[in-house]
Motif scaffolding. Structure first.
Motif, mmCIF file in Angstrom:
data_model
loop_
_atom_site.group_PDB
_atom_site.id
_atom_site.type_symbol
_atom_site.label_atom_id
_atom_site.label_comp_id
_atom_site.label_asym_id
_atom_site.label_seq_id
_atom_site.Cartn_x
_atom_site.Cartn_y
_atom_site.Cartn_z
ATOM 1 N N ALA A 107 0.790 -1.236 0.000
ATOM 2 C CA ALA A 107 0.000 0.000 0.000
ATOM 3 C C ALA A 107 0.818 1.280 0.000
ATOM 4 O O ALA A 107 0.231 2.362 -0.101
ATOM 5 C CB ALA A 107 -0.944 -0.012 1.201
ATOM 6 N N GLY A 108 2.111 1.177 0.113
ATOM 7 C CA GLY A 108 2.946 2.364 0.100
ATOM 8 C C GLY A 108 3.075 3.006 1.457
ATOM 9 O O GLY A 108 2.559 2.467 2.441
ATOM 10 N N PRO A 109 3.711 4.170 1.566
ATOM 11 C CA PRO A 109 4.235 4.943 0.446
ATOM 12 C C PRO A 109 5.499 4.331 -0.149
ATOM 13 O O PRO A 109 6.404 3.943 0.584
ATOM 14 C CB PRO A 109 4.528 6.309 1.054
ATOM 15 N N ARG A 110 5.531 4.234 -1.477
ATOM 16 C CA ARG A 110 6.640 3.570 -2.148
ATOM 17 C C ARG A 110 7.960 4.308 -1.943
ATOM 18 O O ARG A 110 9.017 3.688 -1.989
ATOM 19 C CB ARG A 110 6.336 3.448 -3.646
ATOM 20 N N ALA A 111 7.907 5.570 -1.735
ATOM 21 C CA ALA A 111 9.142 6.338 -1.570
ATOM 22 C C ALA A 111 9.929 5.872 -0.349
ATOM 23 O O ALA A 111 11.137 6.112 -0.273
ATOM 24 C CB ALA A 111 8.827 7.815 -1.448
ATOM 25 N N TYR A 112 9.251 5.186 0.560
ATOM 26 C CA TYR A 112 9.915 4.747 1.777
ATOM 27 C C TYR A 112 10.350 3.291 1.745
ATOM 28 O O TYR A 112 10.872 2.780 2.728
ATOM 29 C CB TYR A 112 9.013 4.983 2.987
ATOM 30 N N LEU A 113 10.113 2.595 0.635
ATOM 31 C CA LEU A 113 10.573 1.216 0.539
ATOM 32 C C LEU A 113 12.097 1.198 0.614
ATOM 33 O O LEU A 113 12.781 2.044 0.025
ATOM 34 C CB LEU A 113 10.084 0.579 -0.748
ATOM 35 N N GLU A 114 12.633 0.219 1.320
ATOM 36 C CA GLU A 114 14.047 0.239 1.671
ATOM 37 C C GLU A 114 14.999 0.097 0.489
ATOM 38 O O GLU A 114 16.031 0.763 0.432
ATOM 39 C CB GLU A 114 14.322 -0.881 2.684
ATOM 40 N N HIS A 115 14.687 -0.803 -0.421
ATOM 41 C CA HIS A 115 15.605 -1.064 -1.525
ATOM 42 C C HIS A 115 14.834 -1.163 -2.837
ATOM 43 O O HIS A 115 13.762 -1.773 -2.877
ATOM 44 C CB HIS A 115 16.358 -2.392 -1.316
ATOM 45 N N TRP A 116 15.398 -0.579 -3.877
ATOM 46 C CA TRP A 116 14.830 -0.637 -5.229
ATOM 47 C C TRP A 116 15.894 -1.111 -6.208
ATOM 48 O O TRP A 116 17.069 -0.778 -6.073
ATOM 49 C CB TRP A 116 14.366 0.755 -5.679
ATOM 50 N N GLY A 117 15.440 -1.864 -7.200
ATOM 51 C CA GLY A 117 16.308 -2.176 -8.315
ATOM 52 C C GLY A 117 16.210 -1.097 -9.375
ATOM 53 O O GLY A 117 15.432 -0.141 -9.245
ATOM 54 N N ARG A 118 16.993 -1.261 -10.433
ATOM 55 C CA ARG A 118 17.034 -0.254 -11.495
ATOM 56 C C ARG A 118 16.094 -0.562 -12.641
ATOM 57 O O ARG A 118 15.925 0.257 -13.539
ATOM 58 C CB ARG A 118 18.458 -0.107 -12.020
ATOM 59 N N GLY A 119 15.503 -1.736 -12.646
ATOM 60 C CA GLY A 119 14.486 -2.051 -13.628
ATOM 61 C C GLY A 119 14.978 -2.873 -14.805
ATOM 62 O O GLY A 119 16.168 -2.902 -15.121
ATOM 63 N N THR A 120 14.024 -3.548 -15.428
ATOM 64 C CA THR A 120 14.273 -4.298 -16.651
ATOM 65 C C THR A 120 13.098 -4.052 -17.595
ATOM 66 O O THR A 120 11.941 -4.046 -17.166
ATOM 67 C CB THR A 120 14.465 -5.800 -16.362
ATOM 68 N N LEU A 121 13.402 -3.833 -18.865
ATOM 69 C CA LEU A 121 12.385 -3.445 -19.829
ATOM 70 C C LEU A 121 11.701 -4.673 -20.412
ATOM 71 O O LEU A 121 12.368 -5.601 -20.895
ATOM 72 C CB LEU A 121 13.010 -2.618 -20.950
ATOM 73 N N VAL A 122 10.383 -4.652 -20.392
ATOM 74 C CA VAL A 122 9.562 -5.682 -21.028
ATOM 75 C C VAL A 122 8.777 -5.014 -22.146
ATOM 76 O O VAL A 122 8.051 -4.040 -21.907
ATOM 77 C CB VAL A 122 8.600 -6.337 -20.024
ATOM 78 N N THR A 123 8.929 -5.541 -23.350
ATOM 79 C CA THR A 123 8.205 -5.017 -24.505
ATOM 80 C C THR A 123 7.381 -6.139 -25.115
ATOM 81 O O THR A 123 7.935 -7.188 -25.483
ATOM 82 C CB THR A 123 9.164 -4.448 -25.554
ATOM 83 N N VAL A 124 6.078 -5.927 -25.189
ATOM 84 C CA VAL A 124 5.182 -6.920 -25.768
ATOM 85 C C VAL A 124 4.660 -6.351 -27.081
ATOM 86 O O VAL A 124 3.876 -5.402 -27.095
ATOM 87 C CB VAL A 124 4.023 -7.262 -24.824
ATOM 88 N N SER A 125 5.116 -6.936 -28.157
ATOM 89 C CA SER A 125 4.770 -6.392 -29.470
ATOM 90 C C SER A 125 4.948 -7.467 -30.529
ATOM 91 O O SER A 125 5.822 -8.322 -30.425
ATOM 92 C CB SER A 125 5.665 -5.196 -29.790
ATOM 93 N N SER A 126 4.125 -7.376 -31.555
ATOM 94 C CA SER A 126 4.270 -8.287 -32.688
ATOM 95 C C SER A 126 5.130 -7.652 -33.784
ATOM 96 O O SER A 126 5.391 -8.261 -34.806
ATOM 97 C CB SER A 126 2.896 -8.673 -33.242
#
Length: 126
Positions: A107-126
């Protein structure tokens, strides 16, 4: 060094599958709740799925229920997001985050979550 690293993103056709991984280093995930979030271009970051640290309670956004499955392997210090029946609207950068509070991951607040990753891109396309 404490960090989360996401992997497994890529380009997939509609209806296809991907498995994302969120690997932790520098700390042990055993007692952390882990959340997967995503952010599509021009949109706000949204919660996708969470898993608790202690009893493996799980949460899924309505948009992914029945298609995505979150799981954890504490021996590998890794959390996974299995994504099936992917749709173009699932296209986004996917992030994982860790916090000792399952309620805060859900439920957040997400700004207070202790650790975050940098992300990975998912592209769904034909």
């Amino acid at each position: 060094q404490v960090q989360l690293v996401e992997s497994g993103g890529g380009l997939v056709q509609p209806g296809g599958s991907l498995r994302l991984s969120c690997a932790a280093s520098g700390f042990t995930l055993d007692y952390y709740a882990i959340g997967w979030f995503r952010q599509a271009p021009g949109k706000e970051r949204e919660g996708v799925s969470c898993i608790s640290g202690s009893d493996d309670n799980t949460y899924y956004a309505d948009s992914v229920k029945g298609r995505f499955t979150i799981s954890r392997d504490n021996a590998k210090n890794t959390v996974y997001l299995q994504m099936n029946s992917l749709k173009p609207e699932d296209t986004a950068v996917y992030y994982c985050a860790a916090d000792r509070s399952y309620a805060r991951v859900v439920a957040g607040p997400r700004a207070y979550l202790e650790h975050w990753g940098r992300g990975t891109l998912v592209t769904v396309s034909s």
